[in-house]
Motif scaffolding. Sequence first.
Motif: not given
Lengths: 328, 334, 293
Positions: B86-87, B90, B123-124, C187, C192-195
């Motif tokens: 997951p990381q 992302r 987001a990043q 997404r 992140t889910d929280y964000r």
Amino acid sequence: MSAPLLDIRNLSIGFPAGKGEVLAVNDVNFSVAPRELVGIVGESGSGKSVTALAIIGLLPPNARVSGEIAFAGRNLVGLPQRQLRGLRGKEMGMIFQEPMTSLNPVFTVGDQIVEAVRAHEHMSLKAARDRATELLDKVGIPSPRRRLDDYPHQMSGGMRQRVMIAIALSSSPKLLIADEPTTALDVTIQAQLLDLLNGLREDFGTAIVLITHNMGVMAEIADRVVVMYCSRVVEEAGIFDLFDRPQHPYTEGLLGSTPDMGETAHRLTTIRGGMPNPADLPPGCLFAPRCDKAIAQCTTAQPPLFELGDGQKAACILAPKLQTEGAT
Amino acid sequence: MTQPLLAVEGLVKHFALKSENWFDRSRPLVRAVDNVSFSVGHRETLALVGESGCGKSTTGRLILQLIDPTAGAVRFEGADLVTMAPQALRRARKDLQIIFQDPHASLNPRMSVEDIILEPLYAQGERPSAAMRTYAGDLLEKVGLSRRHAQRFAHEFSGGQRQRIGIARAIAPKPKFVICDEAVSALDVSVQAQIINLLQDLQEELGMSYLFIGHDLAVVRHIADRVAVMYLGRIVETAPKTTIYAAPRHPYTQALLASAPVPHPRLRKTRNRLRGEMPSPLNPPSGCHFHPRCPLAQDVCKTDDPVLRTLESGHEVACHFAELTAGGPAPRPS
Amino acid sequence: MTSLSDAAAPPRFLRTRALVRRMFANRAFMLGFVLFGFICLATLLAPLITRLDPNALSIRDRFQPPSLQFPLGTDNLGRDMLSRVLYGARLSLWIGLCVIVLNAVFGVLLGALAGYYRRLDNILMRIADALMAFPAVLLAIGIAAALGPSAVTAIIALAVVYIPRTARVVRASILVVRELDYVQAARAAGATDYRILMRHILPNCMAPLIVQLSFVFAYAILSEAVLSFLGLGAPPTVPSWGILISEGRSYLREAAWLTVVPGLAIAITVLGLNLLGDGLRDVLDPRMKVEQG
């Protein structure tokens, strides 16, 4: 030339907006001959759909209409709703973009066609069902008798649009108004439906007013095209003249913007900017702020529709000058 | 040949529907994407074309891991996004962005344009700063808007302008790969042309690759380098643009091209219309999914799945009779 | 590249101004605002309106009908009804406020968990269904009876009753918003889910939540009155509206004002809140937004 079936003169339609009024249709003139397929092309906000609703008499009550909509010699503007309803569905039919919302989901399509058939003609239920079957067959629905008992949600978008056409045809109307009838459909289904609409003219002698934003659809089936921009007609021409020698820069821009399947994939030419705000229109020619050919004169007065011969008209002050002769 | 930027291998997505009968727990499967493979090279635009329900948009979302594939791999620069931790995923997302169809649903109504555009960076893990705000202004100008628009909200813009904001957001993290999911389909013709040209200019300038998902063959023709045609969850034909438009080999591609509106009224013709409609992906036909509508269908088509194979002409076609279709129904009159 | 004109795009402050303008144009909202505002103001300014202690006994002045000295009369122990209703409002409104705060916190939390993490959805929503299967007041009575009468008990009982309803409203709007393209875009960008929840989903679910909370406020005041009336709310020395009605009930024939006055206070507050909620629903409905540009 035979007397027109539909003759629209100086049609203006306004809607109240804030303290004032916004003209959705501004001094529109055109006519439709029997069996003719006239296209009205324009982008969103051009007034093409409002024009269609005015012809069939389905404008919201707060619309203010002036001018004349002569259908078979009778002016429909100001006619009481009761008489309009008699015309609607009997001598005029209409099909819409989204066939799902135009059909009642709780009745079978058979019920809905039978109802339409019996609304205009006294006949037994059985005879009406036979007529419905016949209509479904005419619009190209396979095994029509079985499909009568389907509910709208059991049909695909293309099938539902065919049912809408069948309902519109139930009274053999003289005029069919089709507002973006294929926009929501896939290309293969669009092609089938355009063939069907084209065939109606031969089979039923129906004249069609086809409203679309798609020049390709026009190229496929229109006889004549009315180009609308910001509530006004900017050009009217036979389909070949329109594509071969568009006289209004907007028409030219629209043709250049349309991605097509022509020989070469050229870079698209664009019209710069966007539609002006209807509440804050530019002075003079409404297209002038986006027009590459605009001269000082363009911003002083709204140009009238110049007659350019062969039934071609364009609302551009440059059009008659470009024309060597034939200007009136 | 060098490694492609993105390689999709045997991608499958089955959606389980709710069963209609409460006592019958067997859940019907929709095979939305059925063993799809293709690749996109650096600076290349691959168009994924098909009619509604063919699985093209689902494929786009599978690539971005917005929905989990049932099977298959999505290799981006060699690394499989499906099995990635997951990381790591992302971080990898920085390089893959998406532009949506509906300019009204794709922008958060409660955020300023600046925040919308910079969201992929935040987001990043980036922090808001003066430099970031300057960058947002640069992006706005790059997509043909004004930096003065930064503090406004999405609803203050027209559809075409909103689509430009969506594009600015997609290019903000300097991605290598952008999915344009019907990105111009909802726009008026004149605006559509502006956006198509903008997408081309940006690709030229930034060197991105596009997966251009669309249904309009005429639009695709203006932007794609290669075209892949999908039908009922499968790719039926892939070929370079010039080849596929001039000489389509799969009967479905041929029909699709024949259905597209003509560019000029002089080219009107009575054409070979495709019969019927696309069957439900819930219950696709056996063998070749296209056989019930295909003018060339033989018995073998009802039983055997045709595999995608490469012809001498460079087409990849999934048709048993691809050798016979070279002179098939012409897409355009000559 | 073409440049677009940036005409006709109003500056940022117009958004709130337009919202306020829509609020004032909405008749239901304005009427609710006036009614509820009147009650709140009266409650806050209670010490200025009346100088009498709500608990000061005066046997001489028992059962005084409304007069100049006692504008709303007195009760069986000669206490001034106006002060009792005004100070009683403090407790009723305070309980209502606590209930909606608890509702907002737990309703949003549970609704967000259920709506965003579909695995939790089934469990959480079945529990909510089970709680909602009981009539609201009955459930509140049960919980209050089990915990013993006090103001805190009433708050807990009412919160438990109304949280599942709020959670359902939140969950329903999250289910819609989570599928929107801008959430997908976030997404895809690696948020992140929280964000995603805090920045993209919840802010866009606020309108139905605010409306729901205004209704819960009204229900809470009403139900608190019922609990107090039944002796399960605040102890009788503290006058809440429910207790006032409960106390006045025995003298309904002789001194109707003892029940009518707090009853009217409840009716006005609940009506005001309901109108406020109705108005907010219309004002905050995104479909009411005027399209621009």
